[in-house]
Write a protein that holds these residues in place. Structure first.
Motif, PDB file in Angstrom:
ATOM      1  N   ALA A  83     -62.074  -7.555 -21.326  1.00 21.17           N
ATOM      2  CA  ALA A  83     -61.386  -6.888 -22.282  1.00 21.17           C
ATOM      3  C   ALA A  83     -60.627  -5.508 -21.808  1.00 21.17           C
ATOM      4  N   ILE A  84     -61.194  -5.112 -20.557  1.00 18.73           N
ATOM      5  CA  ILE A  84     -60.499  -3.961 -20.006  1.00 18.73           C
ATOM      6  C   ILE A  84     -59.630  -4.542 -18.923  1.00 18.73           C
ATOM      7  N   GLN A  85     -58.441  -4.098 -19.485  1.00 21.30           N
ATOM      8  CA  GLN A  85     -56.885  -4.428 -18.598  1.00 21.30           C
ATOM      9  C   GLN A  85     -56.838  -3.521 -17.828  1.00 21.30           C
ATOM     10  N   GLN A  86     -57.408  -3.696 -16.453  1.00 17.56           N
ATOM     11  CA  GLN A  86     -56.849  -2.749 -15.163  1.00 17.56           C
ATOM     12  C   GLN A  86     -56.181  -3.441 -14.230  1.00 17.56           C
ATOM     13  N   ASP A  87     -55.526  -4.564 -14.399  1.00 14.87           N
ATOM     14  CA  ASP A  87     -54.800  -5.181 -13.594  1.00 14.87           C
ATOM     15  C   ASP A  87     -53.445  -4.134 -12.924  1.00 14.87           C
ATOM     16  N   ASN A  88     -53.235  -3.303 -13.851  1.00 17.57           N
ATOM     17  CA  ASN A  88     -52.056  -2.478 -13.524  1.00 17.57           C
ATOM     18  C   ASN A  88     -52.350  -1.230 -13.990  1.00 17.57           C
ATOM     19  N   ILE A  89     -53.222  -0.429 -13.370  1.00 19.33           N
ATOM     20  CA  ILE A  89     -53.580   0.755 -13.723  1.00 19.33           C
ATOM     21  C   ILE A  89     -52.564   1.852 -13.969  1.00 19.33           C
ATOM     22  N   TYR A  90     -51.357   1.625 -13.482  1.00 18.80           N
ATOM     23  CA  TYR A  90     -50.302   2.566 -13.919  1.00 18.80           C
ATOM     24  C   TYR A  90     -49.636   2.164 -15.042  1.00 18.80           C
ATOM     25  N   GLY A  91     -50.132   0.918 -15.434  1.00 22.98           N
ATOM     26  CA  GLY A  91     -49.311   0.531 -16.803  1.00 22.98           C
ATOM     27  C   GLY A  91     -50.075   0.839 -17.809  1.00 22.98           C
ATOM     28  N   LEU A  92     -50.664  -0.439 -18.656  1.00 19.74           N
ATOM     29  CA  LEU A  92     -51.194  -0.483 -19.656  1.00 19.74           C
ATOM     30  C   LEU A  92     -52.663  -0.506 -19.606  1.00 19.74           C
ATOM     31  N   SER A  93     -53.418   0.307 -20.047  1.00 20.19           N
ATOM     32  CA  SER A  93     -54.895   0.468 -19.823  1.00 20.19           C
ATOM     33  C   SER A  93     -55.713   0.441 -21.195  1.00 20.19           C
ATOM     34  N   GLN A  94     -56.688  -0.729 -21.412  1.00 25.10           N
ATOM     35  CA  GLN A  94     -57.372  -0.586 -22.798  1.00 25.10           C
ATOM     36  C   GLN A  94     -58.696   0.157 -22.682  1.00 25.10           C
ATOM     37  N   ILE A  95     -58.807   1.003 -23.410  1.00 22.64           N
ATOM     38  CA  ILE A  95     -59.960   1.901 -23.554  1.00 22.64           C
ATOM     39  C   ILE A  95     -61.087   1.627 -24.476  1.00 22.64           C
ATOM     40  N   THR A  96     -60.473   1.076 -25.637  1.00 23.20           N
ATOM     41  CA  THR A  96     -61.431   0.248 -26.538  1.00 23.20           C
ATOM     42  C   THR A  96     -60.761  -0.779 -27.109  1.00 23.20           C
ATOM     43  N   THR A  97     -61.334  -1.488 -28.211  1.00 20.29           N
ATOM     44  CA  THR A  97     -60.774  -2.746 -28.629  1.00 20.29           C
ATOM     45  C   THR A  97     -59.514  -2.478 -29.483  1.00 20.29           C
ATOM     46  N   SER A  98     -59.377  -1.271 -29.809  1.00 19.50           N
ATOM     47  CA  SER A  98     -57.989  -0.734 -30.506  1.00 19.50           C
ATOM     48  C   SER A  98     -57.324   0.333 -30.128  1.00 19.50           C
ATOM     49  N   LEU A  99     -57.799   0.693 -28.712  1.00 26.38           N
ATOM     50  CA  LEU A  99     -56.893   1.991 -28.061  1.00 26.38           C
ATOM     51  C   LEU A  99     -56.512   1.747 -26.672  1.00 26.38           C
ATOM     52  N   PHE A 100     -55.317   1.984 -26.481  1.00 23.31           N
ATOM     53  CA  PHE A 100     -54.604   1.701 -25.140  1.00 23.31           C
ATOM     54  C   PHE A 100     -53.979   3.087 -24.583  1.00 23.31           C
ATOM     55  N   ILE A 101     -54.258   3.247 -23.423  1.00 26.46           N
ATOM     56  CA  ILE A 101     -53.278   4.279 -22.875  1.00 26.46           C
ATOM     57  C   ILE A 101     -52.408   3.798 -21.630  1.00 26.46           C
ATOM     58  N   SER A 102     -51.137   4.390 -21.959  1.00 26.35           N
ATOM     59  CA  SER A 102     -50.124   4.005 -20.628  1.00 26.35           C
ATOM     60  C   SER A 102     -49.106   4.975 -20.705  1.00 26.35           C
ATOM     61  N   ASN A 103     -48.398   4.643 -19.603  1.00 25.64           N
ATOM     62  CA  ASN A 103     -47.029   5.451 -19.189  1.00 25.64           C
ATOM     63  C   ASN A 103     -45.994   5.309 -20.389  1.00 25.64           C
ATOM     64  N   SER A 104     -44.896   6.140 -20.050  1.00 23.53           N
ATOM     65  CA  SER A 104     -43.820   5.876 -21.107  1.00 23.53           C
ATOM     66  C   SER A 104     -43.278   4.505 -20.981  1.00 23.53           C
ATOM     67  N   ALA A 105     -43.018   3.818 -19.814  1.00 26.61           N
ATOM     68  CA  ALA A 105     -42.418   2.776 -19.529  1.00 26.61           C
ATOM     69  C   ALA A 105     -42.806   1.642 -20.341  1.00 26.61           C
ATOM     70  N   VAL A 106     -44.218   1.511 -20.673  1.00 29.08           N
ATOM     71  CA  VAL A 106     -44.716   0.692 -21.351  1.00 29.08           C
ATOM     72  C   VAL A 106     -44.599   0.541 -22.976  1.00 29.08           C
ATOM     73  N   ALA A 107     -44.346   2.013 -23.429  1.00 31.67           N
ATOM     74  CA  ALA A 107     -44.034   2.016 -24.706  1.00 31.67           C
ATOM     75  C   ALA A 107     -42.726   1.628 -25.155  1.00 31.67           C
ATOM     76  N   ASN A 108     -41.925   1.532 -24.088  1.00 31.26           N
ATOM     77  CA  ASN A 108     -40.479   0.675 -24.349  1.00 31.26           C
ATOM     78  C   ASN A 108     -40.458  -1.073 -23.891  1.00 31.26           C
ATOM     79  N   ASP A 109     -41.636  -1.430 -23.832  1.00 29.18           N
ATOM     80  CA  ASP A 109     -41.696  -2.762 -23.317  1.00 29.18           C
ATOM     81  C   ASP A 109     -42.269  -3.649 -24.385  1.00 29.18           C
ATOM     82  N   LYS A 110     -41.241  -4.084 -25.196  1.00 31.69           N
ATOM     83  CA  LYS A 110     -41.526  -4.855 -26.556  1.00 31.69           C
ATOM     84  C   LYS A 110     -42.370  -6.154 -26.111  1.00 31.69           C
ATOM     85  N   LEU A 111     -42.245  -6.845 -25.006  1.00 32.64           N
ATOM     86  CA  LEU A 111     -43.143  -7.945 -24.701  1.00 32.64           C
ATOM     87  C   LEU A 111     -44.745  -7.505 -24.618  1.00 32.64           C
ATOM     88  N   THR A 112     -44.741  -6.460 -23.744  1.00 33.20           N
ATOM     89  CA  THR A 112     -46.155  -5.881 -23.571  1.00 33.20           C
ATOM     90  C   THR A 112     -46.883  -5.526 -25.065  1.00 33.20           C
TER      91      THR A 112
END
Length: 186
Positions: A12-41
């Protein structure tokens, strides 16, 4: 982290791209601003709410996503303490509604990490040290600035009447003691 508060398997912890999207809990993610603009992600990760913790990044609005903007600069003198409770409460409310929150700033390193740590302390009953250890294991690049650390330490004391991280003087200035080995062994 207790089993009641959040159960995550290593898958469940998505660390494939540590600079992109990171899952912290089942309902909380942290990312950079580019991910916030990526509708598919956003869609693939079932994001229902985006919290933009920056002054530099404008939101890209998608119809099925709620937005919160916290206009804060990534500077040690930026005051974010008063946002800790409302943002933690908001993330929790999204989770209660079975939604998922993406918390981002410009790089997903300082501001979003500070808000994430506050949320984990308040709603997952984690000490600041434990919240940092957990979040860093999910997103190794986090590094809130020294001013945010000072405010997080005060927030931990408000919540638990104790502190688990202290600010210390170092050759590069005031730092949290958890960075002490990094600075002195450079």
């Amino acid at each position: 982290m207790t089993t009641e508060s959040c159960i995550l398997s290593s898958e469940a912890i998505q660390q494939d791209n540590i600079y992109g999207l990171s899952q912290i809990t089942t309902s909380l993610f942290i990312s950079n601003s580019a991910v916030a603009n990526d509708k598919l992600t956003l869609s693939n990760n079932h994001i229902t709410t985006i919290i933009n913790a920056s002054v530099e990044v404008a939101n890209t609005f998608f119809d099925d996503i709620q937005y919160v903007h916290v206009p804060v600069s990534d500077a040690p003198n930026s005051y974010i303490y008063d946002f800790f409770d409302p943002i933690a409460d908001y993330i929790h409310a999204v989770e209660v509604r079975n939604g998922r929150t993406l918390l981002h700033c410009v790089a997903g390193v300082s501001r979003s990490a500070a808000f994430c740590l506050a949320y984990l302390m308040k709603y997952h009953n984690m000490t600041l040290l434990d919240a940092h250890t957990w979040t860093k294991s999910c997103r190794p690049i986090i590094r809130p600035n020294s001013g945010f650390w000072e405010q997080l330490i005060h927030y931990e004391f408000k919540l638990f009447s104790k502190i688990t991280v202290q600010m210390i003087y170092s050759p590069v200035g005031l730092i949290p003691n958890i960075y002490e080995k990094e600075v002195f062994f450079m």
